[in-house]
Design an enzyme around this catalytic site. Structure first.
Site, PDB file in Angstrom:
ATOM      1  N   GLU A   1      81.853 -12.904 133.497  1.00  0.00           N
ATOM      2  CA  GLU A   1      80.508 -13.049 132.673  1.00  0.00           C
ATOM      3  C   GLU A   1      80.699 -12.754 131.233  1.00  0.00           C
ATOM      4  O   GLU A   1      80.112 -13.319 130.327  1.00  0.00           O
ATOM      5  CB  GLU A   1      79.627 -11.970 133.136  1.00  0.00           C
ATOM      6  CG  GLU A   1      78.897 -12.259 134.674  1.00  0.00           C
ATOM      7  CD  GLU A   1      79.775 -11.521 135.537  1.00  0.00           C
ATOM      8  OE1 GLU A   1      79.568 -11.072 136.806  1.00  0.00           O
ATOM      9  OE2 GLU A   1      81.347 -11.415 135.307  1.00  0.00           O
TER      10      GLU A   1
ATOM     11  N   ASP B   1     117.945 -12.695 158.323  1.00  0.00           N
ATOM     12  CA  ASP B   1     117.724 -13.816 157.032  1.00  0.00           C
ATOM     13  C   ASP B   1     118.224 -13.256 155.917  1.00  0.00           C
ATOM     14  O   ASP B   1     118.239 -14.264 155.017  1.00  0.00           O
ATOM     15  CB  ASP B   1     116.142 -14.364 157.353  1.00  0.00           C
ATOM     16  CG  ASP B   1     115.984 -15.024 158.517  1.00  0.00           C
ATOM     17  OD1 ASP B   1     116.673 -15.192 159.491  1.00  0.00           O
ATOM     18  OD2 ASP B   1     114.820 -15.326 158.985  1.00  0.00           O
TER      19      ASP B   1
ATOM     20  N   LEU C   1     111.826 -12.827 149.790  1.00  0.00           N
ATOM     21  CA  LEU C   1     110.415 -12.739 149.659  1.00  0.00           C
ATOM     22  C   LEU C   1     109.847 -12.829 148.401  1.00  0.00           C
ATOM     23  O   LEU C   1     108.965 -11.839 147.937  1.00  0.00           O
ATOM     24  CB  LEU C   1     109.960 -11.382 150.422  1.00  0.00           C
ATOM     25  CG  LEU C   1     110.596 -11.221 151.637  1.00  0.00           C
ATOM     26  CD1 LEU C   1     110.032 -10.076 152.475  1.00  0.00           C
ATOM     27  CD2 LEU C   1     110.273 -12.502 152.787  1.00  0.00           C
TER      28      LEU C   1
END
Length: 343
Positions: free
Chosen positions: A53, A205, A209
């Site tokens: 706003e 793995d 990330l």
């Protein structure tokens, strides 16, 4: 589409530009209209900076400032009425004598909820609530879930083969989804406040990330390591990104790595989310593995699942979770199929 809906859609489109930069604040867009003409727009661009706003009102050209007291202000979320990082938006709206405000949905934050609307109405401003309510809710589903359910919004993401396998039985890494799907995942990471994996995924793995194939901020990394047994040479412990290690042994902070002690057992998922809620984390993007997915699915503590299905068959391996009667949409992602489930 009604006139109010048209301008509310513009608010939503503007608000999306703040994705990944305003958390833990909501995404908000604002449009100021005079006699069917948009005279100013704005959106919340970055946490701690001016709200939508304020940006919209400040962008009204000098030769149109006198039109504010004859205009309608559209905003997808109730204007704030309290002092936080910035002054109340309601005060500025009242000061500028804007006579009408159209709001998509009320703010679930108890500091605001209903108070902003009441303050505007008390000042004699006409307030309308509800255009594109569902779309406004979807836009800020993470923010709303956090306040209404007192936990982060949980999105599960996995890739599976056409015959329903998520990983090899030997624990080795298997690239299932295609290049376009991988890029999409990095875009998704940039939109979430945190990203979580389980012990086996971290060990087998060795994921980073992080956001690398898209422009955006890295989420907070979270790993479940109950006995603090993960090797310290994993990417997760490189100190490049704030990382939380959920465990049952210790509370400790060292540079960008924080150990957080939780109780493991029948309510592990609930305890994880309670701990993250207390740290003001509003969303968790869960990327594996199978046990971790099942932890949230079994507890029914999940909101969305995004599943890539490749055209390949492997005939053996670890079976992917099965979600029944939860399908929301199906799309293509390169050669992969992308199915989204909503809980």
């Amino acid at each position: 589409m009604t006139t109010d809906e048209k301008y509310m859609q513009r608010c939503i489109d503007l608000a999306k530009q703040g994705s990944g930069n305003v958390t833990p604040n909501p995404m908000v867009g604002c449009v100021i209209v005079h006699n069917g003409e948009i005279i100013a727009e704005g959106y919340h661009q970055k946490f701690g900076e001016a709200h939508a706003e304020v940006n919209a009102i400040n962008s009204v050209p000098a030769d149109k400032q006198h039109l504010l007291n004859q205009s309608v202000l559209y905003v997808n979320l109730e204007p704030c009425s309290h002092h936080g990082k910035t002054p109340p938006c309601t005060d500025l709206i009242i000061t500028k004598q804007i006579p009408q405000v159209v709001i998509g949905i009320s703010d679930p934050n108890p500091l605001v909820s209903g108070k902003g609307i009441k303050k505007l109405q008390t000042a004699g401003i006409k307030v309308t609530i509800g255009p594109l309510q569902d779309e406004c809710t979807e836009l800020n589903k993470r923010f709303i879930t956090f306040y209404e359910k007192k936990r982060p919004y949980i999105t599960l993401k996995w890739a599976q083969t056409n015959d329903g396998f998520i990983a090899p039985t030997d624990g080795k890494k298997l690239q299932i989804s295609g290049k376009l799907s991988q890029q999409l995942v990095h875009k998704w990471r940039s939109e979430e406040q945190s990203i979580l994996v389980g012990y086996n995924t971290a060990l087998n793995d060795n994921p980073q990330l992080t956001v690398r194939e898209w422009k955006g901020n890295n989420p907070i990394r979270i790993v479940i390591d109950q006995k603090l047994a993960l090797p310290k040479n994993l990417h997760l412990f490189d100190n490049n990104v704030p990382t939380i290690v959920l465990n049952e042994l210790a509370n400790e902070k060292n540079e960008n790595i924080e150990l957080i002690k939780i109780e493991f057992g029948n309510e592990t998922a609930k305890n994880i989310l309670s701990s993250l809620y207390n740290r003001n984390i509003q969303s968790v993007f869960v990327e594996g593995g199978t046990k971790t997915f099942q932890l949230f699915l079994t507890s029914n503590l999940w909101d969305e699942a995004r599943v890539f299905i490749s055209p390949d068959n492997v005939q053996t391996g670890i079976k992917a979770p099965v979600l029944l009667d939860k399908k929301f949409s199906t799309n293509k992602s390169g050669n992969d199929k992308l199915i989204v489930y909503k809980n």
